[in-house]
Every structure is written in structure tokens, then in C-alpha cells.
Design a protein around this motif. Structure first.
Motif, mmCIF file in Angstrom:
data_model
loop_
_atom_site.group_PDB
_atom_site.id
_atom_site.type_symbol
_atom_site.label_atom_id
_atom_site.label_comp_id
_atom_site.label_asym_id
_atom_site.label_seq_id
_atom_site.Cartn_x
_atom_site.Cartn_y
_atom_site.Cartn_z
ATOM 1 N N LEU A 257 0.854 -1.248 0.186
ATOM 2 C CA LEU A 257 0.247 0.000 0.265
ATOM 3 C C LEU A 257 0.631 1.399 0.172
ATOM 4 C CD1 LEU A 257 -2.762 1.264 0.001
ATOM 5 C CD2 LEU A 257 -2.682 1.088 2.716
ATOM 6 N N GLU A 258 1.934 0.953 0.815
ATOM 7 C CA GLU A 258 2.847 2.589 0.793
ATOM 8 C C GLU A 258 3.512 2.754 -0.532
ATOM 9 O OE1 GLU A 258 4.417 2.463 5.303
ATOM 10 O OE2 GLU A 258 5.533 1.356 4.076
ATOM 11 N N LEU A 259 3.784 1.519 -1.106
ATOM 12 C CA LEU A 259 4.479 1.459 -2.302
ATOM 13 C C LEU A 259 3.581 2.400 -3.397
ATOM 14 C CD1 LEU A 259 7.204 0.332 -4.054
ATOM 15 C CD2 LEU A 259 5.465 -1.304 -4.915
ATOM 16 N N VAL A 260 2.438 1.722 -3.559
ATOM 17 C CA VAL A 260 1.125 2.123 -4.449
ATOM 18 C C VAL A 260 0.906 3.650 -4.341
ATOM 19 C CG1 VAL A 260 -1.227 2.064 -5.391
ATOM 20 C CG2 VAL A 260 0.122 -0.199 -5.063
ATOM 21 N N LYS A 261 1.007 3.985 -3.132
ATOM 22 C CA LYS A 261 0.569 5.615 -2.820
ATOM 23 C C LYS A 261 1.789 6.482 -3.130
ATOM 24 C CE LYS A 261 -2.670 5.008 1.050
ATOM 25 N NZ LYS A 261 -2.836 5.202 2.568
ATOM 26 N N THR A 262 2.950 5.765 -3.035
ATOM 27 C CA THR A 262 4.258 6.486 -3.596
ATOM 28 C C THR A 262 4.173 6.703 -4.959
ATOM 29 O OG1 THR A 262 5.472 5.737 -1.699
ATOM 30 C CG2 THR A 262 6.828 6.711 -3.697
ATOM 31 N N LEU A 263 3.842 5.705 -5.851
ATOM 32 C CA LEU A 263 3.513 5.935 -7.255
ATOM 33 C C LEU A 263 2.577 6.737 -7.622
ATOM 34 C CD1 LEU A 263 3.907 2.118 -8.118
ATOM 35 C CD2 LEU A 263 5.570 3.851 -8.847
ATOM 36 N N CYS A 264 1.389 6.862 -6.871
ATOM 37 C CA CYS A 264 0.475 7.856 -7.147
ATOM 38 C C CYS A 264 0.868 9.271 -7.004
ATOM 39 C CB CYS A 264 -0.712 7.340 -6.361
ATOM 40 S SG CYS A 264 -1.639 5.798 -6.546
#
Length: 349
Positions: A257-264
Motif C-alpha cells: 500500500l505504501e508503494l502504491v501511494k508513492t507511485l500515485c
């Protein structure tokens, strides 16, 4: 040095090929060109006099013997493998044939060649593997995979890679074949095939599609920029101690989830939407069967013995990766047409 690289048209293999040629190695790229391979990945070096390509499947022992006899490499870097966990759940047979039988064929072809050339001390067989062979870790930052962690694979993919690791060690102990092994954490970066998490998130975001996160997104991975990994692999094949294994990690643990939020957040900056954030597209989906909770690598050995460290943080690497996908739409659009890409796999268990 002339290096035979298997799987050199794939994601990690092509990064090794590009870096090796840029450093003056002669490189023989052996690849069967299965669904996840793409010769565009090595187009930047394909015209180099240092580069040669052979379309050979590692399940074809006679074909491998021909390649060894023709090119007479000084070292082998064995990266060719089926690697997508979800595909291994749906169709484990391909993983057994390629990752286990294919590695057996590579070992036997390399051993035959090594013996016939007088067992040169400089020859190396470098087997590239994954941290997934070690199983799953608890959510405790003090506990990480080391080279002495017992094997505990949980998926058909990781079990097939564990089997291949055992074969490589057995060929060293029984036949004294000069081998080195590496086990890496999750890779990401340019040319990442668009069925894996990071490219899926980037491309779904751009297309206005849901951004699927398995379970509650709490699964933790240690992220390694692919060009850092290629640098480490060339260091190990040159200077690694025979019979020794080295864990290669990015020292960048993040939950999914942290990774995806960083990408966003990166996409919001690089290509903002007309309204809202790409994070609005995050969708939680049914978890993968047997989904390992956490992977984390202790890279002390390669740092202390060979002096290697990753060069980028995950935030820096992700920003570079997003820019690459924004600038290379022709590359990923062509691959999106291949079998299974864009579909949810691994739910048949």
C-alpha cells in the motif's frame, strides 16, 4: 571477459546485458523469447560488436551444447526463469520444466564445456535466484533473510527456484563446478514486464483503471532497482568467492500500500489528472493464495566482502521508473497485447 547470459531479453537479464556491454564485456544473450521476453530491451546494444544473440531454450540441451561450443564463454550468468508467482499458481508445470529441468540442462552443458576446455580456474557459473526461496518473515525489522536462512518456499515459483539453487550447490559439491549464487529482493525499473505490480499500477493509473492491491496491502517487500542489481551481479561474477552465495537487497522495505501511494504521488506530480489524485483509483482485491507476508534481505555479506551498496532509494528509483514508462509508451503498449497481460491470474487455487 565473455559472458553467456541466459534470459537476456527479459527484465533483469536485459539490464545485465546492457550494463555488461557498456563496460566492455563480450556478451552472448541466450533467450527462448517466451511471452515475457522482448528484444527491444537490448536494442541499445544489439549492433555492438561485443553482443551476440542466440534464440535457444534452456530446456534444449543439444542447443545449449552448440552455443557453448560456438561462443566459448568465460562465465555463465543464468537468469532465464519463469518468474511470475500468479502464473505459477495457475500453471506450475512451466515453472518445473524451465526453472528446474532448464537449470539442470544449463549445469550439464556448462560442466561438459568446462571439462572439455581443461577445467579453467577462471570459469564461473553464476546462478541468479530470489529471496522468495526463504519463505515469509514476521513483521519485525530485526529479522531479515541472510545467506544462512533455511529454505521454506511457499509457491510453485519459489519452490522451483529453491530446487534450482539446490541443484547448483550439488553440482559444485559433486563435480567441483565453480559456481556462485545470488538471491535478490523484488526488482523494479525500466523494461519491467507489464504484469508485475509496479508497471500494473503505473499503466492502470494512466488508463483510469482500478489500482488493484491484494488483501489489505500490508505485505512488505524489499525493493531493488534493477540497474543496481545488474551492477551487483557483474561484481559477483567477477569477484565472488567460489561456492559462496550472496544476498542482494535494496534496503528499501515498503508495504504494498505504501508503494502504491508513492507511485500515485509521483504520477500526480509528473502527469496530474484533471481532478483528484491517482490514489482515488486504489482498489483492494481478494488476496493471492499463500501470499507471503514479508521479505527483507540482510545484504551485509556483499557489502562487507565485495563493497556493494544500492545507489538509489526506492523513492528515487520509482521516480525514474515512472518517467521511463511515461516516455516509452510504444514499448509497453505492444506488450499489453500478450497472453494474460492485464488479467487477474493466480486465483485458481
Amino acid at each position: 571477459m565473455k559472458v553467456l547470459v541466459t534470459g537476456g531479453a527479459g527484465f533483469i537479464g536485459s539490464a545485465v546485458v546492457r550494463l555488461a556491454v557498456s563496460r566492455g564485456y563480450e556478451v552472448v544473450n541466450v533467450d527462448a523469447l517466451t511471452y515475457a521476453a522482448c528484444l527491444d530491451n537490448v536494442a541499445s546494444v544489439s549492433d555492438s560488436p561485443l553482443y551476440a544473440f542466440e534464440q535457444v531454450d534452456i530446456r534444449d540441451r543439444a542447443g545449449l551444447d552448440t552455443v557453448f561450443a560456438k561462443h566459448r564463454p568465460d562465465a555463465v550468468m543464468h537468469l532465464a526463469a519463469e518468474s511470475h508467482v500468479d502464473r505459477s499458481i495457475d500453471g506450475p508445470g512451466d515453472f518445473i520444466e524451465t526453472n528446474i529441468t532448464g537449470t539442470f540442462n544449463m549445469l550439464e552443458a556448462a560442466r561438459k564445456y568446462w571439462v572439455e576446455t581443461g577445467k579453467p580456474e577462471s570459469f564461473r557459473f553464476h546462478h541468479i535466484s530470489t529471496d522468495e526461496v526463504f519463505g515469509s518473515l514476521p513483521n519485525d525489522p530485526a529479522i531479515k533473510f541472510t545467506e544462512d536462512t533455511p529454505y521454506d518456499p511457499r509457491s510453485p515459483y519459489s519452490a522451483s527456484k529453491a530446487s534450482s539453487d539446490h541443484l547448483v550447490r550439488a553440482w559444485h559439491e559433486t563435480y567441483v563446478l565453480p559456481v556462485v549464487l545470488t538471491n535478490c529482493s523484488n526488482n523494479y525499473g525500466p523494461f519491467h514486464f507489464p504484469e508485475k505490480l509496479i508497471p500494473v499500477i503505473i499503466l492502470n493509473a494512466l488508463a483510469g483503471k482500478p489500482l488493484p492491491i491484494y488483501g489489505d496491502g500490508s505485505n512488505i517487500r524489499d525493493w531493488l532497482y534493477v540497474e543496481d542489481h545488474a551492477d551487483a551481479l557483474l561484481l559477483v561474477v567477477e569477484k565472488g568467492e567460489i561456492g559462496r552465495s550472496y544476498n542482494i537487497g535494496g534496503e528499501n522495505e515498503r508495504t504494498n500500500l505504501e508503494l502504491v501511494k508513492t507511485l500515485c504521488a509521483i504520477l500526480d506530480q509528473k502527469r496530474p489528472k484533471s481532478s483528484g489524485s491517482y490514489a482515488d483509483q486504489i482498489t483492494f482485491v481478494t488476496d493471492r493464495p499463500g501470499h507471503d507476508a514479508r521479505y527483507a534481505i540482510d545484504p551485509s555479506r556483499i557489502r562487507e566482502e565485495l563493497g556493494w551498496r544500492p545507489s538509489v532509494t526506492v523513492e528515487e528509483g520509482l521516480a525514474q521508473t515512472v518517467v521511463w514508462y511515461l516516455d516509452n509508451e510504444d514499448w509497453w503498449r505492444a506488450l499489453q497485447q500478450r497472453h494474460g497481460v492485464g488479467e487477474r491470474l493466480g486465483v485458481k487455487a
